[in-house]
Structure formats: C-alpha cells, structure tokens
Design an enzyme around this catalytic site. Structure first.
Site, PDB file in Angstrom:
ATOM      1  N   ASP A 141      -3.388 -24.169 -49.474  1.00 58.57           N
ATOM      2  CA  ASP A 141      -2.163 -24.830 -49.921  1.00 58.57           C
ATOM      3  C   ASP A 141      -1.694 -25.853 -48.884  1.00 58.57           C
ATOM      4  OD1 ASP A 141      -1.956 -22.931 -52.187  1.00 58.57           O
ATOM      5  OD2 ASP A 141      -1.556 -21.499 -50.593  1.00 58.57           O
ATOM      6  N   HIS A 182       1.089 -17.092 -51.830  1.00 63.18           N
ATOM      7  CA  HIS A 182       0.027 -17.951 -52.360  1.00 63.18           C
ATOM      8  C   HIS A 182       0.047 -17.811 -53.882  1.00 63.18           C
ATOM      9  CE1 HIS A 182      -3.693 -20.073 -52.890  1.00 63.18           C
ATOM     10  NE2 HIS A 182      -4.278 -19.016 -53.422  1.00 63.18           N
ATOM     11  N   ASP A 229     -21.090  -6.685 -51.075  1.00 61.36           N
ATOM     12  CA  ASP A 229     -20.731  -6.881 -52.481  1.00 61.36           C
ATOM     13  C   ASP A 229     -21.066  -5.595 -53.234  1.00 61.36           C
ATOM     14  OD1 ASP A 229     -19.899  -8.157 -54.906  1.00 61.36           O
ATOM     15  OD2 ASP A 229     -20.517 -10.078 -54.048  1.00 61.36           O
TER      16      ASP A 229
END
Length: 335
Positions: free
Chosen positions: A159, A187, A42
């Site tokens: 999805d 997406h 990160d």
C-alpha cells in the site's frame, strides 16, 4: 559468504512466492555476502508443484542459495529459522463471508504461531502477508508468547508503494523522489494513505507533497480511494490477485527490516500496538510510520494528526478491533 540465514516462505507453490523466491535467493534482499537456506512450506496437495519450483531455483544456479528444503511438515519448516514470510492463507472465495475467512485463517495462523513458539529461534522476524494480514499476524503473535511482539509485522509496504506511485505519476517524477508517505491501519479498504507529511524532491529541495500537488480535493478523495481499492482493481483486470507488486513489497519490507531505512526516511509496517502511539488501541497489529536501524524499528512519533485524519485512523482501528474480537472467539473455541 560471511553470514547465513534460514528463511521460511509459506504458500511457497503459490503465485506470490513464485515472484518472490528468486529475489531472496539471489541476494537482492539480505545482501550478496549472505548465503540463504530457503525452506519452502506448502500443503500436501501442492507438493508436486512445489517440486517444480525447487527445480527452477536449482536451475537458476544462484551463488547465494546454499540449500533448498521443500516440505509440508511444520516442524521441519519452522526449526531454527531466522525469518518467516507467511504468505500462505485461505483465500476468500465467492460466497464466503468475512467471518468464515477469519475462522479458517485463525486455525492456520494459530498452528503457525505455535510452530514459531516451539521450533523457531526466539530472535525470528515474522512477516505476515496472507490476508487478513493484520489479524492473522496478531493470531500468530498471540500463539507465540515467548517471542517479542516487536518481531511480528504484517505487510502494508504494498500500500505504501502504491501511494508513492500515485503521487509520482501525478507529478511526473520518479517514485524515488517521493518520501515519507504513511499507511495507517488495516491492509484493507479502510486503510488511510496519508501524504500530509510526505515530501517530493523538486530540484535540490524537498517540498511538502500537498504544496506541490496543489489539489486537496484529489489528495483527500480519488488518491485515497485509488490506493484503498488498488488490489480489487488488479483482480478485476488480471482475474488474479497482485503477485509481482506484492513480491516486490515483501522484498522492500524485509530489506529495510534487515538493513534499516535510509537516513531521514520512514516506511509503513503493520506492527504491534501497545496503546501508547497516536491513539491506536492496545493489542492490534496496526500500520504506522517507522524508522529502522540496527536496534530494530521505532515508531515515528509526534506527527500532527488533524481531525479528518483522526476520523479515518479511528475507522480502520475499529475494523481491526472487530476482526480481532471475532478471531479471538474462534481461537478460544478451538482450544
């Protein structure tokens, strides 16, 4: 433990990763006989929070978790990894136009693509989650030319799971009874959730979903729009984006990619198109139905595409073409 894997998760201090990391570290994804070294990447400003995530993982005392590395250093994160789960991305903020989001993420995924090229194993499997996931995946793949394009996928399993759940809820059956739905394309809200080839178990028999649902208006209307707009509905309700369901879908995607899909079943993955399947243009990351075995994934070919489906599949392809062309402009400008 008979095997060892190095698994990188980016955006590792974020809410999706917080719901994801336990399952990977606990052997729920790659198996109980595999020890996992987790690399958590990160940005620098998130390192304190990331340190807290490390403390929690340590306190879980998980036998499959061999090592945890928390870092903001790209080279350290990407070196010799087996799997890259690229969750971290610039989120779309209020007032931000789509081109601004594409520009910001083109820079991030260009850097990560180059890191894959320079430091990762050439066999690395890459799953892009950060949105716009399809185009971010294409950017990363473009910037890692020595790694096979087949090793780059983006997440449309969320999805896929949403579509299964909508059918199962409508028919009051378990989600496991619903098989072989398809998510075509991006997406995004242009994706096409397709159940024309899906089945549902009724007793000992698998019957076509349209035959059991008996409501074409719903299947071609509210069902599709509900799946397309599910992410927005969750944000409206939670004031936060999907985390628990996204993490579950990531686990499902990785598990199937690692172990294979059940016999007779397929799943949906955003994969690289070479232009030879279902009229999808070349050089897009486009969600299609795939079966997976020890040799990798293969596209489920030969499915009938009716005129209504063709229009929807082309519409989501056109959106991806626009995104790709915009993103590639930003890449060329930054060279």
């Amino acid at each position: 433990m008979t095997d060892q894997l190095k698994v990188l998760v980016t955006g590792a201090a974020g809410q999706i990763a917080y719901s994801l990391l336990y399952s990977i570290a606990n052997g729920d994804v790659f198996g109980k006989n595999v020890s996992v070294s987790l690399i958590l990447l990160d940005i620098e400003m998130m390192q304190e929070a990331l340190g807290g995530v490390v403390l929690e993982l340590q306190d879980c005392a998980l036998p499959n978790l061999k090592k945890i590395t928390a870092t903001c250093n790209v080279q350290e994160a990407f070196t010799d990894i087996d799997y890259a789960v690229l969750v971290g991305a610039m989120p779309r903020r209020q007032g931000m136009e789509r081109k601004d989001l594409l520009k910001a993420n083109a820079k991030i995924f260009k850097e990560q693509g180059k890191a894959l090229e320079n430091y990762a194993k050439k066999s690395v499997k890459v799953l892009v989650v950060g949105n716009p996931a399809n185009t971010n995946c294409l950017i990363a793949a473009t910037c890692a030319p020595s790694i096979s394009k087949e090793n780059f996928t983006c997440l449309t399993r969320l999805d896929h799971n949403r579509a299964k759940a909508q059918i199962a809820t409508r028919l009051e059956v378990a989600t496991s009874a619903v098989r072989n739905v398809i998510i075509w394309g991006n997406h995004s809200s242009t994706q096409y959730p397709d159940v024309r080839h899906a089945t549902v178990s009724v007793g000992d028999e698998a019957k076509p979903v349209p035959l059991v649902v008996k409501d074409d208006a719903w299947l071609n209307g509210d069902f599709i729009t509900t799946v397309q707009k599910r992410g927005a509905a969750i944000i409206a309700a939670r004031k936060l984006s999907s985390a628990m369901s996204a993490a579950k879908a990531i686990c499902d995607h990785l598990r199937d990619w690692h172990f294979g899909t059940p016999k007779g079943e397929w799943t949906s993955m955003g994969i690289y198109s070479n232009g030879s399947n279902y009229g999808v243009p070349e050089n897009l990351i486009y969600s299609m139905p795939v079966k997976i075995d020890e040799n990798g994934y293969t596209i489920v070919d030969g499915l009938e595409i009716d005129d209504r489906s063709r229009v929807r599949m082309d519409a989501t392809a056109n959106e991806l073409l626009e995104e790709r062309n915009e993103a590639m402009k930003f890449l060329s400008q930054s060279d």
